[in-house]
Scaffold this motif. Sequence first.
Motif, mmCIF file in Angstrom:
data_model
loop_
_atom_site.group_PDB
_atom_site.id
_atom_site.type_symbol
_atom_site.label_atom_id
_atom_site.label_comp_id
_atom_site.label_asym_id
_atom_site.label_seq_id
_atom_site.Cartn_x
_atom_site.Cartn_y
_atom_site.Cartn_z
ATOM 1 N N LYS A 38 36.634 -37.097 -12.877
ATOM 2 C CA LYS A 38 36.344 -38.087 -12.771
ATOM 3 C C LYS A 38 35.809 -38.241 -14.368
ATOM 4 N N GLU A 76 34.049 -39.981 -15.751
ATOM 5 C CA GLU A 76 32.256 -40.322 -16.082
ATOM 6 C C GLU A 76 31.294 -38.681 -15.942
ATOM 7 N N ASP A 77 32.105 -37.541 -15.026
ATOM 8 C CA ASP A 77 31.237 -36.625 -14.707
ATOM 9 C C ASP A 77 31.189 -36.073 -16.281
#
Length: 762
Positions: free
Chosen positions: A234, A236-237
């Motif tokens: 992801k 956001e990771d």
Amino acid sequence: METFGKSQSVTRKEDLRFLTGAGRYIDDIAPDTAFHAYFLRSSFAHGEITELDVSDAREAEGVQAVFTAEDLEAQGLKLNIGATVLENRDGSKAANPSRPAIAKGRVRFVGEPVAVIVANTLDQARDAAELILFDVDELPAKTDLALGGPEIHPEAPQNRVFDWDMGDAEVFQAAYDSAVHKLDVVVEDNRVIAASMEPRGCYAELEGDRLHFAYNGQGVWGEKDNIAKALGMKPEDIRVTNPDVGGGFGMKAMTYPEYRVIAHLARHLANPVRWMSDRSEAMLTDNAGRDLVSTIKMGFDESYKLVAYSVDTLANMGAYNSAYAQPIQTQLFSKVLTGVYDVQAAYLAVQGVYTNTTQVDAYRGAGRPEAIYVLERAMDYAARKFGIDPWDLRRRSFIKADAFPYLTAVGETYDVGDFDKVLNRVEAEADRAGFAARKAAAAQEGKLLGQGLCYYIESILGNPSETAKVVFPESGGAEIYVGTQSNGQGHETVYAQFLSDHTGIPADVITVIQGDSDLIKTGGGTGGSRSVTTQNTATLATTATMIAKFSDYLSEKEGGEVSFDDERFRIEGSNLTPTMLDVADMARADGRADLLSFEERTTLPARSFPNGAHVAEVEVDPATGVTRVVKYTVVDDFGNLINPMLAEGQVHGGVVQGVGQAVTERVVYDDNGQLLTASFMDYGLPRADDMPFIAFYSEPVPSTANVMGMKGCGEAGTVGALAAVANAFLDAVWETGVRKVDMPFTPERVWSLIEAQKIAAE
């Protein structure tokens, strides 16, 4: 504390850090605990892999792991590196073969990665690479820029990558057929290596459950998306950062095989991993620039005004598609196809060709230097063929100042311009009237002196949107978070100066923060000369929001109407005159955290079009072939300048890179696809003593495409330099009987050219 008036020349605040060794580059900041990665690269240009045995390397001292393409795929890494793909003229898609980060089954250029070794030290990784048994069944290598030859990808018959065009071929042909005066000429544009001072490098590490990837690129958000897709994570990771970057020039704007591999290895091995290219590795693997051949046709009416123009180009793509390679010599080339000339019957046709060489992609100017080079060389050839003064020939076809906004034949709208004014200024500043005397003086010393003109126009490219965030930290001063990325252009100075100009906050207490995907929502990075216009437009919007919200806060707190005069707030009925920093302190004391951070995103409504005239004087020694640029004058229309000194510095750097390509730089492969110019012993970068003083003058016509009236300047020097130097060289050797020249003008090539002409004349 420093404050400045608008548009003042201010020395770069970051230079003290760089010159005293305090820069923070990738190799300086990689974690001490990081393993070192080393890539075993193919020494063959083309062949089927018949042996790749890494077992002995895995047992070598200090080695943590050795992986091949099959290993990495088994671990879940997506190897294929995507690229932007065109639509052919018949509506079909251009060739888009897989480009693996590590070679699978076949190698297609010298330098292609075939395995990666991870060890405790770099020396251990290199030693282990020597133990890998690697062999291929060699295939014939294709290195010439022509269709056909040994097939590199089955998806590309005849090695044709794409067949693209723009404009109306029939309209052009009708105008050309009816033209009174005609020119047909072929112009070559030699391949060059970017040779950034700092080679490419990166490291990756885990930060809890997240991945931190750091590299010396031209922006963080594109690479964040690339890594997320390659690793199946992801976005956001993932946190991506750029520290200080020692030169980019477009070459560092795109993704490369090493980046996804290093990011994956850090996760897979649960330990930081670092990689840094050495110089020869960079020359083998960094995307090259230029490398195309164009056939130009021009038609002029009875008064020698240009009425028809076409370019038919073969462009080298290298062994695979790089990120932006297909659009560079097609869509980006087309943005300034007709330059500063009023010609509507124009046509561009381009075919891309795969070769067993390193990929070709963006290099300072990305398509626009190539377009202006062929156009301005052709204008000079036409002037010589017709016996017309080359300056006058250009004036006859200029778009006139009262014709703006002007819609070009390829659909670009030039908002403003005054090309006659700029050309008149450079004619005076270059002392054209005194050239004959200088030429005669050179002849007395046995030298040939020539003068060359190039009138260029640039198109600012890239994402027109950008974000700016201003924060007032508890420690004092202000921080501005930007979505562009400095590669040495002076952003820390110009952004702080611009914010200071519009807020009164002293520039020396403003900190510019860039290159961290966690700290600002999104950004377009640096490329296409977009930074100054997009970033400062966003800053202006953020400043407007700050002023409005601070004014409302003061009005509520003190009563009365509030105004701001670029330095202080004025409150009706009060003798208080707080600065921005004062109001931030007041808001903090009142617990108003909402007034300590401001962020806005803006989108430019249109492009801006920097333009200008370059005049070069070139001295040739016919006895040795040594060619020197001895005088150089530039008059540029960059619109309104924020920091004239930094703009001039950008022009200097761009001109040097253009002169380098014209006089000393040339990538050479042998018939087997071996790079013969893989070190600075063989590849001729220009040196300081190769360059004359570069005289720079500003003749601004403010742009209407942004509220500041600015135009980008980062690539303009290179766009104008190529043809100015080449035209000057032809002017110098014309009296020897030479009638056709192509870059670079190295001593051996020049001497051979002149001697061949002597023999032909006997």
